[in-house]
Design a protein around this motif. Structure first.
Motif, PDB file in Angstrom:
ATOM      1  N   GLY A 230       0.801  -1.216   0.000  1.00 31.43           N
ATOM      2  CA  GLY A 230       0.000   0.000   0.000  1.00 31.43           C
ATOM      3  C   GLY A 230       0.834   1.266   0.000  1.00 31.43           C
ATOM      4  N   VAL A 231       0.186   2.366  -0.365  1.00 31.62           N
ATOM      5  CA  VAL A 231       0.876   3.647  -0.529  1.00 31.62           C
ATOM      6  C   VAL A 231       1.460   4.149   0.786  1.00 31.62           C
ATOM      7  N   GLN A 232       0.706   4.033   1.868  1.00 32.74           N
ATOM      8  CA  GLN A 232       1.180   4.587   3.141  1.00 32.74           C
ATOM      9  C   GLN A 232       2.490   3.940   3.576  1.00 32.74           C
ATOM     10  N   ALA A 233       2.603   2.632   3.416  1.00 32.48           N
ATOM     11  CA  ALA A 233       3.812   1.929   3.846  1.00 32.48           C
ATOM     12  C   ALA A 233       4.979   2.167   2.896  1.00 32.48           C
ATOM     13  N   LEU A 234       4.696   2.292   1.602  1.00 32.25           N
ATOM     14  CA  LEU A 234       5.765   2.351   0.608  1.00 32.25           C
ATOM     15  C   LEU A 234       6.198   3.768   0.247  1.00 32.25           C
ATOM     16  N   GLU A 235       5.345   4.766   0.485  1.00 32.97           N
ATOM     17  CA  GLU A 235       5.665   6.114   0.011  1.00 32.97           C
ATOM     18  C   GLU A 235       6.979   6.673   0.560  1.00 32.97           C
ATOM     19  N   PRO A 236       7.344   6.459   1.838  1.00 30.20           N
ATOM     20  CA  PRO A 236       8.636   6.994   2.293  1.00 30.20           C
ATOM     21  C   PRO A 236       9.813   6.487   1.458  1.00 30.20           C
ATOM     22  N   ALA A 269       0.397  -1.886 -15.780  1.00 27.92           N
ATOM     23  CA  ALA A 269       1.298  -1.935 -14.631  1.00 27.92           C
ATOM     24  C   ALA A 269       2.648  -1.368 -15.045  1.00 27.92           C
ATOM     25  N   ILE A 270       3.390  -0.879 -14.044  1.00 27.94           N
ATOM     26  CA  ILE A 270       4.735  -0.359 -14.284  1.00 27.94           C
ATOM     27  C   ILE A 270       5.732  -1.378 -13.755  1.00 27.94           C
ATOM     28  N   ALA A 271       6.489  -1.968 -14.670  1.00 30.34           N
ATOM     29  CA  ALA A 271       7.493  -2.967 -14.313  1.00 30.34           C
ATOM     30  C   ALA A 271       8.809  -2.244 -14.061  1.00 30.34           C
ATOM     31  N   THR A 272       9.098  -1.990 -12.798  1.00 29.62           N
ATOM     32  CA  THR A 272      10.240  -1.165 -12.411  1.00 29.62           C
ATOM     33  C   THR A 272      11.535  -1.971 -12.380  1.00 29.62           C
ATOM     34  N   GLY A 273      12.642  -1.246 -12.312  1.00 28.02           N
ATOM     35  CA  GLY A 273      13.943  -1.889 -12.189  1.00 28.02           C
ATOM     36  C   GLY A 273      14.330  -2.172 -10.753  1.00 28.02           C
ATOM     37  N   HIS A 274      13.747  -1.427  -9.810  1.00 32.84           N
ATOM     38  CA  HIS A 274      14.001  -1.630  -8.381  1.00 32.84           C
ATOM     39  C   HIS A 274      12.674  -1.599  -7.638  1.00 32.84           C
ATOM     40  N   GLY A 275      12.488  -2.539  -6.702  1.00 30.13           N
ATOM     41  CA  GLY A 275      11.283  -2.534  -5.894  1.00 30.13           C
ATOM     42  C   GLY A 275      10.134  -3.262  -6.565  1.00 30.13           C
ATOM     43  N   PRO A 276       8.909  -3.058  -6.061  1.00 24.88           N
ATOM     44  CA  PRO A 276       7.759  -3.804  -6.573  1.00 24.88           C
ATOM     45  C   PRO A 276       7.274  -3.307  -7.927  1.00 24.88           C
ATOM     46  N   VAL A 277       6.586  -4.199  -8.647  1.00 26.19           N
ATOM     47  CA  VAL A 277       5.838  -3.796  -9.830  1.00 26.19           C
ATOM     48  C   VAL A 277       4.638  -2.977  -9.350  1.00 26.19           C
ATOM     49  N   LEU A 278       4.421  -1.817  -9.941  1.00 25.41           N
ATOM     50  CA  LEU A 278       3.364  -0.917  -9.481  1.00 25.41           C
ATOM     51  C   LEU A 278       2.075  -1.216 -10.241  1.00 25.41           C
ATOM     52  N   VAL A 279       1.098  -1.762  -9.522  1.00 21.98           N
ATOM     53  CA  VAL A 279      -0.176  -2.102 -10.155  1.00 21.98           C
ATOM     54  C   VAL A 279      -1.353  -1.746  -9.263  1.00 21.98           C
ATOM     55  N   GLU A 280      -1.251  -2.033  -7.962  1.00 21.16           N
ATOM     56  CA  GLU A 280      -2.373  -1.794  -7.057  1.00 21.16           C
ATOM     57  C   GLU A 280      -2.722  -0.312  -6.980  1.00 21.16           C
ATOM     58  N   SER A 281      -1.701   0.550  -6.954  1.00 23.66           N
ATOM     59  CA  SER A 281      -1.922   2.002  -6.852  1.00 23.66           C
ATOM     60  C   SER A 281      -1.157   2.724  -7.956  1.00 23.66           C
ATOM     61  N   LYS A 282      -1.121   2.098  -9.137  1.00 24.76           N
ATOM     62  CA  LYS A 282      -0.305   2.606 -10.244  1.00 24.76           C
ATOM     63  C   LYS A 282      -0.590   4.067 -10.574  1.00 24.76           C
ATOM     64  N   ASP A 283      -1.869   4.409 -10.719  1.00 20.53           N
ATOM     65  CA  ASP A 283      -2.214   5.779 -11.105  1.00 20.53           C
ATOM     66  C   ASP A 283      -1.771   6.786 -10.049  1.00 20.53           C
ATOM     67  N   GLU A 284      -1.886   6.398  -8.782  1.00 17.72           N
ATOM     68  CA  GLU A 284      -1.466   7.301  -7.713  1.00 17.72           C
ATOM     69  C   GLU A 284       0.046   7.492  -7.730  1.00 17.72           C
ATOM     70  N   TRP A 285       0.782   6.393  -7.966  1.00 18.87           N
ATOM     71  CA  TRP A 285       2.248   6.513  -8.029  1.00 18.87           C
ATOM     72  C   TRP A 285       2.663   7.430  -9.176  1.00 18.87           C
ATOM     73  N   MET A 286       2.046   7.250 -10.344  1.00 23.29           N
ATOM     74  CA  MET A 286       2.385   8.098 -11.495  1.00 23.29           C
ATOM     75  C   MET A 286       1.990   9.547 -11.220  1.00 23.29           C
ATOM     76  N   GLY A 287       0.854   9.728 -10.554  1.00 18.52           N
ATOM     77  CA  GLY A 287       0.411  11.074 -10.220  1.00 18.52           C
ATOM     78  C   GLY A 287       1.380  11.784  -9.289  1.00 18.52           C
ATOM     79  N   LYS A 288       1.963  11.035  -8.362  1.00 22.82           N
ATOM     80  CA  LYS A 288       2.932  11.642  -7.442  1.00 22.82           C
ATOM     81  C   LYS A 288       4.163  12.120  -8.207  1.00 22.82           C
ATOM     82  N   TYR A 289       4.666  11.299  -9.143  1.00 24.55           N
ATOM     83  CA  TYR A 289       5.817  11.732  -9.942  1.00 24.55           C
ATOM     84  C   TYR A 289       5.491  13.025 -10.687  1.00 24.55           C
ATOM     85  N   LYS A 290       4.290  13.085 -11.237  1.00 25.08           N
ATOM     86  CA  LYS A 290       3.899  14.266 -12.011  1.00 25.08           C
ATOM     87  C   LYS A 290       3.796  15.499 -11.110  1.00 25.08           C
TER      88      LYS A 290
END
Length: 612
Positions: A230-236, A269-290
């Protein structure tokens, strides 16, 4: 041609088949005396698509990120089309035995090196390309010398100097495609400076997976393939990674996001080079980068361009640390590799930025030296300042030589005195470069801060000055790095847990040592007996100076938590940070009091300000 992006797909990743965890190995090549547990984890993640995740469970530092708490992963992917097969990225050399065993295993990568067609190289840092040569050699032993290595022009140029054998190569640019058959058509998105000049993304139209290398990654190792925590645990972890590697290249992040939207279809889904594949909260993760990148590129005030040198000494990590100090102060930064940037990009970068930071190139005739000449031709004494830095390479052009031709011979002033490598540890050297970035940010923003004060009317200023407080010394330590500051904006914060709140200036090195989970010591200065200590800690120090030289200190501890108390203070509290809040040019740090003591019964020194 470009396809409309449409709505973001909600289809979940198709994790199927057995989860295959390898036996563990140990590695001892990072911190002397420490063993690191390594494993690989493999699973099918989408149709005809598998991942091999190289798990570095105890990795405690990576590039400029120290005190990692959850290790990291190096992710590779295999795609089996009807007519061709492809491997995306090739792990790290230290995983050689584990990765090579997994690659051809039916429960691992499930490909046959005798028939593998493509190795897609997202970029050439050794954590993504470390085993390319091993794969080519083993494939050749099986009679396959037709593997084509796919990458950007810069990537293939770099690889040609790294792989000690001839190999088939294919240079791709934005809009190029490779058809693997059965609907698996790979589209390529060139995404330079995320965070290397050779980076590209790969999109598979069949599975709608976007392979992004370092972008959208995080240093986080767990049993989960996806962002299930989840986002809360992974965001830091996600934000620290972004701040260290991507924020200095925020313009490039926005450019890459735009390219993905224009040239790729829906992304499942976003298949990253480090860490988890982003699928559960993909749109939120991309939104944070933006949103983070838009915020980073809209800050007002002077901006800084950092020119570093790839594959030369410690230039990359020194530059990352320097940029991290700047971006922590909301200074707009862009970074370019002197080995890859072209003359037109140099001219544009110098037009956009007031301060130009040059990391020492190797001596002799080379692309980096040519680009230093282009920088000097694009700058002038009226509009620019220069900062000259060592790169830590054995064949660096000496800093004094660079200062002579870049500063003294051109008349362009220095933004900071030239930064040289000290004789300290790697950790201390990186901290020194970060502190230098903080100092430059402080200098650049001094007029802005004064202007903000000048806007206050006299009555408001006088009223703010009536707020009394105590006088304290706050000390912080992380590994070999120490810092301390005089503090007056301090108060109790809660009784359960017992805690204190301290306001720390963002442009002070102490801010880097008071992150979540860090410890600090609040030392109470004694009324009538504090001037010598206060003056000591108010001195202007160079980033390489020892803040505690000349004063007596003692170590205090509570369990595994430890810190530094200042001898001569009347009391102290050892605290662990559990909350941080942005407060303009300061950050409000809240720490739980773990232990403390009253050394002498005496009142804490009082502080009364004359103005805001």
């Amino acid at each position: 041609g470009p396809r409309p992006r449409g709505r973001s797909s909600r289809r979940a990743l198709e994790l199927k088949g057995p989860e295959t965890m390898s036996e563990s190995e140990t590695w001892t090549g990072l911190t002397p005396g420490k063993e690191y547990k390594l494993q690989t984890f493999s699973q099918e993640v989408a149709e005809n698509t598998r991942t091999i995740r190289s798990l570095d469970w105890q990795r405690d530092r990576f590039d400029i990120e120290f005190a990692l708490t959850n290790g990291t992963t190096y992710n590779a992917y295999t795609i089996k089309g009807e007519t061709h097969t492809a491997l995306i990225d090739a792990s790290h050399k230290k995983f050689e035995a584990l990765f090579m065993d997994a690659l051809e295993s039916p429960e691992g990568g499930a490909i046959d090196l005798a028939t593998l067609d493509y190795i897609v190289v997202s970029h050439t840092e050794p954590d993504h390309s470390g085993l390319i040569e091993n794969i080519l050699v083993k494939a050749a032993e099986k009679g396959n010398d037709k593997i084509t290595v796919v990458g950007t022009k810069v990537c293939i140029t770099f690889l040609s100097n790294l792989v000690h054998m001839d190999f088939q190569k294919k240079i791709v640019k934005g809009g190029d495609q490779i058809d693997l058959g059965g609907g698996h058509v790979l589209d390529f998105v060139v995404a330079p400076n995320l965070h290397w000049p050779d980076t590209m993304f790969t999109y598979d139209s069949k599975t709608q997976l976007l392979y992004t290398c370092d972008a959208f990654g995080m240093h986080y190792c767990s049993d989960n393939v996806t962002d299930a925590e989840g986002v809360q645990a992974l965001e830091p972890h996600y934000k620290l990674y972004y701040n260290c590697l991507m924020r200095p290249n925020a313009r490039s992040v926005l450019s890459a996001l735009k390219k993905v939207g224009e040239s790729c279809g829906d992304v499942s889904a976003i298949a990253t080079g480090h860490g988890p594949v982003l699928v559960e909260s993909k749109d939120e993760w991309m939104g944070k980068y933006k949103s983070w990148s838009e915020d980073a590129t809209t800050k007002l005030g002077p901006s800084v361009c950092v020119f570093w040198v790839s594959r030369h000494g410690d230039s990359e990590r020194f530059a990352q640390s320097f940029a991290y100090g700047l971006t922590n102060q909301d200074v707009l930064v862009e970074m370019h590799d002197l080995n890859a940037v072209d003359a037109f990009e140099v001219v544009e970068a110098c037009q956009r930025n007031k301060v130009i930071v040059i990391f020492a190139p190797p001596m002799g005739e080379n692309a980096a030296q040519t680009n230093v000449g282009s920088i000097l031709a694009s700058c002038n004494p009226k509009d620019h300042k220069l900062v000259i830095c060592a790169s830590g390479g054995a064949d660096d052009e000496p800093v004094d030589s660079l200062v002579s031709r870049c500063v003294q011979q051109t008349g362009i002033p220095e933004g900071l005195p030239a930064i040289r490598c000290g004789g300290g540890s790697e950790e201390k050297t990186l901290a020194m470069f970060e502190a230098s970035g903080l100092q430059l940010a402080k200098d650049l923003q001094s007029k802005k801060k004064q202007a903000a004060k000048d806007k206050l009317d006299q009555k408001t200023t006088e009223a703010l000055g009536k707020m009394g407080s105590g006088r304290y010394i706050v000390t912080g330590r992380k590994g070999e790095i120490n810092s301390a500051a005089v503090a007056t904006w301090v108060m109790p914060a809660s009784s359960d847990p017992p805690s204190v709140a301290v306001s720390v200036a963002k442009d002070h090195p102490l801010s880097s040592l008071t992150q979540l989970g860090d410890t600090f010591v609040l030392n109470m200065l004694e009324e009538g007996n504090y001037l010598d200590l206060m003056k000591h800690f108010q001195r202007d120090l160079r980033p390489s100076d020892d803040v505690f030289e000349g004063v007596d200190v003692a170590e205090v501890a509570a369990g595994e938590a430890a810190g530094i108390s200042v001898v001569g203070c009347s009391a102290f509290l050892l605290c662990r940070v559990f909350s941080r809040m942005d407060a303009g040019d300061h950050v409000l740090v809240v720490g739980e009091a773990l232990t403390g003591a009253v050394v002498r019964e005496a009142p804490t020194a009082a502080n009364y300000r004359k103005s805001a």
